[in-house]
Design an enzyme around this catalytic site. Structure first.
Site, mmCIF file in Angstrom:
data_model
loop_
_atom_site.group_PDB
_atom_site.id
_atom_site.type_symbol
_atom_site.label_atom_id
_atom_site.label_comp_id
_atom_site.label_asym_id
_atom_site.label_seq_id
_atom_site.Cartn_x
_atom_site.Cartn_y
_atom_site.Cartn_z
ATOM 1 N N TYR A 109 -65.694 -49.917 47.975
ATOM 2 C CA TYR A 109 -66.618 -50.888 47.414
ATOM 3 C C TYR A 109 -67.962 -50.169 47.318
ATOM 4 C CZ TYR A 109 -63.621 -55.005 48.230
ATOM 5 O OH TYR A 109 -62.615 -55.944 48.197
ATOM 6 N N ASP A 165 -62.734 -55.203 40.260
ATOM 7 C CA ASP A 165 -62.478 -56.603 39.876
ATOM 8 C C ASP A 165 -63.212 -57.595 40.763
ATOM 9 O OD1 ASP A 165 -61.055 -56.283 42.197
ATOM 10 O OD2 ASP A 165 -59.133 -56.960 41.411
ATOM 11 N N HIS A 172 -56.870 -58.760 42.428
ATOM 12 C CA HIS A 172 -57.332 -58.903 43.810
ATOM 13 C C HIS A 172 -56.487 -59.930 44.563
ATOM 14 C CE1 HIS A 172 -60.923 -57.121 45.813
ATOM 15 N NE2 HIS A 172 -60.651 -58.023 46.747
#
Length: 496
Positions: A248, A276, A368
């Site tokens: 991330y 996403d 996700h």
């Protein structure tokens, strides 16, 4: 003279196998006593590494613990000067339906659904809410599973299928099955071994693990847990199964730059950049259950808290993620690492083609796990979209999928449509409920089901699979074309 024990030291002893609690200023080792507690072990485990005085004094006489335990179980006295505001916060409330002592024996579990059922009853309500929750009305989460059911198989007969080979590769790395453990946050919530337990199970069965930025342990400790040589799936000797790292991107870019440098030095084989979730999805089940505010993740530095919206760990602990990440940042990523880059969360033909234009080594077709945007497309249908609109993509980069995979038939269908391998996230977390042994059994169940499917389909090697082995008629009408939508009255001026 009695030993004085700091809060920092007490907090380290917070698992069933090493369990200290504080009662009225005295620190006790309840590791051996907890399983014998007349009220059950769960209430003691809840306060492991914490001050249990209030909960204890609601039920017991102050002298009971002193007279019931041997003096050797008294560690010392709490150092009041070490008490912090964070440590004083109570643990999250626990539902009466939570019953860790009722966990079914591992040998009674025969499919992946059984691991889900066991977890629903035996992990804490907050852990269940965090792992199982999905965005808003849960439509995408349900479709992820249902879409596999809607695709049929077309078996062939009278083929010698005595021996089948399930081995494959990801980015040139050998693996015994076309499965990898997808990145999932804070695995220690379900078992004290956390990602270490997953790593040991994956290593033994010969499949890769993709470690999350939000893992419970620093990645160096996870790798350290499996550094010894041995047998790895179908591979003998010192060959270690590959690890990937999920990134991330942090708003403070220098933190991500350092993290990328560190994981590359540790021998990580690829970087999976999540694309996403520029912001966390609204996961209402997670919001409804208060978070344990002592939770934090070492690599991201994120800390749990509760606020006016609720206690969703995904929302609160994802606040560091950089929502400004764009295609222009691919060049920055290339400067930060020499490792292959995989974009995790591609959901359209347009973005798959753009990833190829940027020279990306791989993409994960993913929503996700239904946790970001509800009513986004199921990954297996995205494979069909790529096959329809840009089949050349499969020759330009490796394509993976995750989300909704529960059976060996699901894996087989994804491979037929061009996936190189499939990622599984929640399943590994629920398997970890049984520690490393649970992870191993989970993998073995899927391996057995995949081998059975291959034999029933007349396939002896994964290189033989192709779209013609499937009947996709029930979903073909759902697959969009490359051209503009037939109802569109305008087209954006900006280049897609």
């Amino acid at each position: 003279m009695a030993r004085v024990v700091s809060v920092q030291e007490i907090s380290k002893h917070n698992i069933p196998e090493d369990l200290w609690v504080v009662v009225d200023g005295t620190v006790y080792d309840l590791t051996e006593f907890a399983p014998e507690h007349p009220g059950g072990a769960s209430i003691i485990i809840r306060y492991a590494g914490r001050d249990a005085s209030a909960a204890y004094n609601e039920i017991h006489a102050p002298s009971l613990i002193k007279t019931s335990l041997h003096s050797s179980k008294i560690i010392g006295s709490l150092d009041p000067s070490s008490i912090t505001e964070e440590w004083l916060k109570p643990p999250p409330s626990v539902s009466k339906s939570f019953s860790p002592d009722s966990k079914p024996p591992l040998d009674t579990l025969i499919n992946t659904h059984d691991f889900v059922s066991a977890a629903r009853q035996t992990i804490t309500p907050k852990t269940w809410a965090f792992y199982s929750s999905a965005a808003t009305d849960l439509n995408t989460k349900a479709r992820n599973n249902q879409a596999y059911t809607d695709i049929g198989l077309r078996p062939r007969i009278l083929i010698n299928v005595k021996d089948v080979d399930t081995t494959t590769t990801m980015l040139g790395e050998k693996m015994s099955l076309p499965i990898f453990c997808a990145p999932a946050a804070m695995a220690k919530m379900v078992h004290p071994d956390g990602e270490k337990g997953i790593a040991r199970g994956c290593r033994k069965l010969g499949i890769p693990q993709c470690v999350s930025t939000n893992a419970s342990f620093p990645i160096a400790e996870i790798l350290e847990a499996v550094k010894d040589p041995g047998t790895y799936g179908n591979f003998k000797g010192d060959r270690k199964m590959p690890f990937f790292f999920q990134l991330y991107v942090d708003k403070q870019r220098e933190k991500s730059e350092k993290l990328l440098k560190d994981v590359e030095a540790l021998g990580i084989k690829a970087i999976f950049v999540t694309v996403d979730a520029p912001v966390p999805g609204k996961r209402e089940a997670d919001e409804r259950v208060k978070a344990d505010e002592s939770l934090s993740t070492p690599m991201s530095g994120a800390k749990a808290k509760n606020d006016a919206k609720g206690g969703a760990l995904g929302r609160i602990m994802g606040s560091y993620i950089d929502a400004s990440l764009s295609w222009a940042d691919i060049s920055w990523l290339r400067k930060c690492t020499s490792l292959p880059i995989v974009l995790k969360g591609v959901q359209t033909t347009m973005d798959a083609k753009k990833a190829a234009e940027y020279g990306i080594e791989g993409i994960v077709l993913s929503n996700h796990g239904g946790r970001s945007l509800d009513t986004s497309p199921a990954p297996i249908l995205l494979l069909l979209e790529l096959q329809k609109n840009c089949p050349e993509i499969f020759d330009k980069m490796e394509v993976y999928v995750d989300g909704g995979i529960m059976r060996g038939t699901d894996i087989f269908k994804a491979l037929c449509l061009g996936a190189k391998s499939v990622g599984i996230g929640r399943g590994f977390l629920f398997a970890l409920n049984y520690g490393q042994e649970g992870v191993e059994k989970f993998i073995e169940i899927l391996k057995d089901e995949l081998e059975t499917t291959m034999r029933m389909m007349g396939v002896t090697d994964l290189s033989q699979v192709h779209p013609g082995m499937l009947n996709t008629g029930a979903v073909d009408h759902l697959i969009p074309g490359w051209d503009e939508h037939p109802y569109a009255k305008w087209r954006p001026k900006a280049k897609i």
